[in-house]
Design a protein around this motif. Structure first.
Motif, PDB file in Angstrom:
ATOM      1  N   ALA A 151      10.364  -0.795  15.255  1.00 42.97           N
ATOM      2  CA  ALA A 151       9.536  -1.238  16.383  1.00 42.97           C
ATOM      3  C   ALA A 151       8.660  -2.423  15.987  1.00 42.97           C
ATOM      4  N   CYS A 152       8.148  -2.403  14.775  1.00 46.91           N
ATOM      5  CA  CYS A 152       7.267  -3.489  14.330  1.00 46.91           C
ATOM      6  C   CYS A 152       8.007  -4.818  14.306  1.00 46.91           C
ATOM      7  N   ALA A 153       9.261  -4.793  13.822  1.00 45.04           N
ATOM      8  CA  ALA A 153      10.053  -6.022  13.765  1.00 45.04           C
ATOM      9  C   ALA A 153      10.398  -6.525  15.162  1.00 45.04           C
ATOM     10  N   ARG A 154      10.704  -5.611  16.073  1.00 44.05           N
ATOM     11  CA  ARG A 154      11.038  -6.012  17.447  1.00 44.05           C
ATOM     12  C   ARG A 154       9.819  -6.538  18.198  1.00 44.05           C
ATOM     13  N   GLN A 155       8.646  -6.037  17.868  1.00 42.25           N
ATOM     14  CA  GLN A 155       7.441  -6.380  18.613  1.00 42.25           C
ATOM     15  C   GLN A 155       6.718  -7.616  18.073  1.00 42.25           C
ATOM     16  N   CYS A 156       6.961  -8.000  16.826  1.00 44.33           N
ATOM     17  CA  CYS A 156       6.177  -9.101  16.228  1.00 44.33           C
ATOM     18  C   CYS A 156       6.815 -10.454  16.522  1.00 44.33           C
ATOM     19  N   SER A 157       6.177 -11.231  17.376  1.00 47.25           N
ATOM     20  CA  SER A 157       6.693 -12.561  17.723  1.00 47.25           C
ATOM     21  C   SER A 157       6.465 -13.568  16.602  1.00 47.25           C
ATOM     22  N   TYR A 158       5.592 -13.233  15.659  1.00 43.36           N
ATOM     23  CA  TYR A 158       5.302 -14.137  14.539  1.00 43.36           C
ATOM     24  C   TYR A 158       6.248 -13.905  13.361  1.00 43.36           C
ATOM     25  N   GLU A 159       7.147 -12.920  13.498  1.00 45.73           N
ATOM     26  CA  GLU A 159       8.127 -12.583  12.463  1.00 45.73           C
ATOM     27  C   GLU A 159       7.477 -12.213  11.142  1.00 45.73           C
ATOM     28  N   ALA A 160       6.381 -11.473  11.250  1.00 43.30           N
ATOM     29  CA  ALA A 160       5.732 -10.950  10.049  1.00 43.30           C
ATOM     30  C   ALA A 160       6.438  -9.689   9.555  1.00 43.30           C
ATOM     31  N   HIS A 161       7.190  -9.050  10.447  1.00 35.23           N
ATOM     32  CA  HIS A 161       8.034  -7.911  10.077  1.00 35.23           C
ATOM     33  C   HIS A 161       9.481  -8.310  10.301  1.00 35.23           C
ATOM     34  N   ILE A 162      10.326  -8.077   9.321  1.00 36.79           N
ATOM     35  CA  ILE A 162      11.735  -8.422   9.454  1.00 36.79           C
ATOM     36  C   ILE A 162      12.584  -7.269   8.926  1.00 36.79           C
ATOM     37  N   ILE A 163      13.797  -7.199   9.437  1.00 37.50           N
ATOM     38  CA  ILE A 163      14.767  -6.218   8.966  1.00 37.50           C
ATOM     39  C   ILE A 163      15.795  -6.950   8.122  1.00 37.50           C
ATOM     40  N   ASP A 164      15.903  -6.567   6.871  1.00 41.24           N
ATOM     41  CA  ASP A 164      16.866  -7.189   5.970  1.00 41.24           C
ATOM     42  C   ASP A 164      18.278  -6.976   6.532  1.00 41.24           C
ATOM     43  N   PRO A 165      19.002  -8.059   6.804  1.00 45.05           N
ATOM     44  CA  PRO A 165      20.328  -7.917   7.427  1.00 45.05           C
ATOM     45  C   PRO A 165      21.353  -7.224   6.535  1.00 45.05           C
ATOM     46  N   ASP A 166      21.126  -7.262   5.226  1.00 43.27           N
ATOM     47  CA  ASP A 166      22.085  -6.667   4.299  1.00 43.27           C
ATOM     48  C   ASP A 166      21.814  -5.182   4.063  1.00 43.27           C
ATOM     49  N   THR A 167      20.523  -4.840   3.880  1.00 40.64           N
ATOM     50  CA  THR A 167      20.173  -3.456   3.533  1.00 40.64           C
ATOM     51  C   THR A 167      19.609  -2.665   4.705  1.00 40.64           C
ATOM     52  N   GLY A 168      19.186  -3.372   5.760  1.00 40.62           N
ATOM     53  CA  GLY A 168      18.554  -2.692   6.887  1.00 40.62           C
ATOM     54  C   GLY A 168      17.128  -2.256   6.593  1.00 40.62           C
ATOM     55  N   GLU A 169      16.609  -2.679   5.461  1.00 39.41           N
ATOM     56  CA  GLU A 169      15.258  -2.287   5.053  1.00 39.41           C
ATOM     57  C   GLU A 169      14.202  -3.139   5.758  1.00 39.41           C
ATOM     58  N   LEU A 170      13.094  -2.505   6.139  1.00 41.34           N
ATOM     59  CA  LEU A 170      11.978  -3.237   6.727  1.00 41.34           C
ATOM     60  C   LEU A 170      11.188  -3.948   5.644  1.00 41.34           C
ATOM     61  N   LYS A 171      10.925  -5.226   5.874  1.00 39.60           N
ATOM     62  CA  LYS A 171      10.138  -6.012   4.919  1.00 39.60           C
ATOM     63  C   LYS A 171       9.015  -6.733   5.650  1.00 39.60           C
ATOM     64  N   ASN A 193       3.165 -14.867   7.526  1.00 37.96           N
ATOM     65  CA  ASN A 193       3.269 -15.040   8.975  1.00 37.96           C
ATOM     66  C   ASN A 193       2.271 -14.191   9.756  1.00 37.96           C
ATOM     67  N   CYS A 194       1.615 -13.243   9.107  1.00 39.48           N
ATOM     68  CA  CYS A 194       0.742 -12.303   9.821  1.00 39.48           C
ATOM     69  C   CYS A 194      -0.534 -12.990  10.296  1.00 39.48           C
ATOM     70  N   VAL A 195      -0.896 -12.743  11.561  1.00 46.10           N
ATOM     71  CA  VAL A 195      -2.128 -13.309  12.125  1.00 46.10           C
ATOM     72  C   VAL A 195      -3.145 -12.214  12.472  1.00 46.10           C
ATOM     73  N   ALA A 196      -2.840 -10.973  12.085  1.00 41.62           N
ATOM     74  CA  ALA A 196      -3.736  -9.828  12.340  1.00 41.62           C
ATOM     75  C   ALA A 196      -3.978  -9.608  13.835  1.00 41.62           C
ATOM     76  N   CYS A 197      -2.903  -9.672  14.622  1.00 41.47           N
ATOM     77  CA  CYS A 197      -3.032  -9.376  16.052  1.00 41.47           C
ATOM     78  C   CYS A 197      -3.000  -7.871  16.315  1.00 41.47           C
ATOM     79  N   HIS A 198      -2.567  -7.106  15.308  1.00 38.94           N
ATOM     80  CA  HIS A 198      -2.583  -5.636  15.352  1.00 38.94           C
ATOM     81  C   HIS A 198      -1.578  -5.027  16.321  1.00 38.94           C
ATOM     82  N   ARG A 199      -0.652  -5.810  16.837  1.00 44.11           N
ATOM     83  CA  ARG A 199       0.358  -5.241  17.725  1.00 44.11           C
ATOM     84  C   ARG A 199       1.185  -4.181  16.993  1.00 44.11           C
ATOM     85  N   CYS A 200       1.576  -4.481  15.759  1.00 41.42           N
ATOM     86  CA  CYS A 200       2.390  -3.534  14.996  1.00 41.42           C
ATOM     87  C   CYS A 200       1.619  -2.256  14.706  1.00 41.42           C
TER      88      CYS A 200
END
Length: 499
Positions: A22-42, A47-54
């Motif tokens: 959910a964090c990766a889908r919700q962050c427009s600043y791409e501070a959360h990403i899903i590794d395409p190879d492992t599927g791991e959240l990174k 990129n984080c601006v502390a908007c606290h959406r995640c």
């Protein structure tokens, strides 16, 4: 090469995280990403601006945003903020842009003023059991009232607008904020019997139903200004300046100008909208007088005309000229006022506090017997009902709020409005982000804020033994200063605590 350090660190609790993404889908600043190879959240801390959406959206509350521990060897002069700003400009060669208001630690005079209270000889009033009037009328008032032999009014009354409370929503244009955000404020204004301001972005057709609660702006760019726009309003406001950027024009980045904004503002799609610093038909008070009367002629003298200026050192003299030019309302915007985009150096270093400017303007207009000709509306970061109460005691008829209203809609003050990536659906035009803001729910939240503040104002009035907001206006005897020097007390026109 980028030498900038991240400002924030994303901490993910592995024991709580369920890898839902959910964090990766919700962050427009791409501070959360899903590794395409492992599927791991990174996390991409840079990129984080502390908007606290995640943080809010995470179903298990597994995310914490912290100040990043990687710090510069900073000192009192070379702070991390200045070092990062230099690095940003070395990377881009561009002017620094910022959203929202001035964050610098200048004095906040509202916090240095205390309210008087009634005791025995002038007893307090219980607002729960006795009528308490917070309704006010803004617009020019006649010099005197004349009646005929039968007691009927023969004085021609200037147009005034009734507000059920002395609080309005300040100018935030369609483009700088989303249509859903504007709808929320418009609906809240209607529910509370007050007004919202369209800003300089025109009036979207979806908001025509709120014409009786709208203040429309005529700014230097004339964006979206036409006859129907002027007619669908209660007040017309000429924007000369604003508190976040005195002396310069407006700026809406092209990334926020989609087809709807383009159509409403009548400007090219995707191109930066730059309002000129001056109105190119206003270079004197006489020129301003001509525009005021042109707008009154165009609307058959049925609407008050306001003039908005930024709080600067000579605001009192400027306000005197505006009153003589025929304006019905003067809007004074202090240096903490928010904005969608402003040059950082202008936002943080130009203008003066609204408290001092308001006091100076009110005093000047009174000394020149002009005060009844105009209403005064104060703006520039009103954080609570006590700030508003003190502003009215200093001399305001009403106030504008904007940043506090956006906080009620979900804003977390990340100050990235200019990027168009607002995760809360407020300062963005991206369809996937805009839909996150539900206008019906947020209208209720904005209305709740106004109602709560209005109730608190009634309680403070009662505590002073006053039963109407009109009796508070300009009543500086109800204020006392704490920790202010003689010059500050003199400008504010109040006594020190203990006197």
């Amino acid at each position: 090469m980028n030498f900038k350090n991240p400002e924030f660190e994303i901490v993910r609790n592995k024991d709580k995280c369920i890898s839902c993404g959910a964090c990766a889908r919700q962050c427009s600043y791409e501070a959360h990403i899903i590794d395409p190879d492992t599927g791991e959240l990174k996390a991409e801390d840079m990129n984080c601006v502390a908007c606290h959406r995640c943080v809010v959206i995470c179903p298990t509350r597994a995310i914490t945003i912290k100040k990043h521990e990687m710090t510069y060897r900073e000192n009192a002069n070379w702070t991390a903020a200045y070092i990062n700003q230099i690095n940003r400009q070395a990377d881009t060669g561009g002017v620094l842009l910022s959203g929202m208001g001035n964050p610098q630690p200048y004095p906040i005079y509202w916090d240095r003023m205390l309210l008087n209270a009634s005791q025995v000889t002038n007893p307090s009033i219980d607002p729960l059991r006795e009528p308490m009037e917070t309704r006010t009328f803004i617009g020019a008032k006649p010099e005197k009232i004349e009646l005929d032999a039968k007691g009927r009014l023969i004085t021609r009354m200037p147009p005034n607008v009734e507000l059920q409370m002395p609080i309005m929503f300040s100018a935030m244009s369609f483009g700088s904020i989303s249509l859903n955000a504007q709808k929320s404020l418009a609906a809240a204004a209607k529910a509370c019997g007050t007004l919202f301001n369209t800003g300089e972005g025109g009036l979207h057709s979806d908001l025509f139903q709120y014409a009786d609660n709208a203040v429309v702006q005529v700014a230097s760019g004339r964006f979206g200004v036409h006859k129907d726009y002027l007619d669908k309003s209660r007040i017309i406001e000429i924007k000369i300046g604003q508190g976040a950027k005195p002396g310069i024009g407006g700026h809406l980045p092209g990334v926020k100008i989609d087809e709807e904004v383009s159509r409403t503002r009548m400007i090219p799609l995707g191109a930066d909208a730059i309002s000129p610093a001056p109105h190119h038909d206003i270079y004197s008070i006489e020129d301003l007088r001509q525009l005021i009367y042109s707008l009154k002629e165009a609307t058959e003298y049925q609407k008050p005309v306001a003039v908005k200026i930024a709080a600067v050192h000579n605001s009192a003299a400027i306000a005197s000229g505006i009153a003589r030019a025929g304006a019905d309302i003067i809007v004074l915007d202090g240096f903490r006022g928010g904005t969608g985009a402003a040059p950082t150096r202008i936002r943080d270093n130009v203008g003066i506090p609204i408290e001092l400017a308001l006091a100076a303007v009110d005093e000047r207009l009174r000394s020149e017997s002009l005060r009844n000709r105009v209403s005064l509306v104060a703006a520039g970061s009103f954080r609570n009902s006590a700030d508003i109460f003190k502003a009215i005691a200093i001399g305001a008829d009403a106030v504008y709020i904007a940043s506090s209203a956006l906080i009620a809609l979900g804003c977390h003050m990340c100050q990235q409005c200019h990027t168009g990536k607002c995760n809360w659906g407020i300062a963005t035009q991206r369809a996937d982000l805009v839909k996150r803001l539900n206008p019906e729910i947020m209208a209720e939240r904005a209305a709740n804020l106004l109602k709560a503040w209005n109730h608190e104002i009634k309680e403070m009035l009662g505590g002073m033994g006053i039963n109407a907001i009109d009796s508070l206006r300009g009543n500086r005897l109800m204020l006392r200063g704490v920790g202010l020097n003689e010059k500050e007390l003199s400008i504010l026109g109040i006594k020190h605590a203990g006197e």
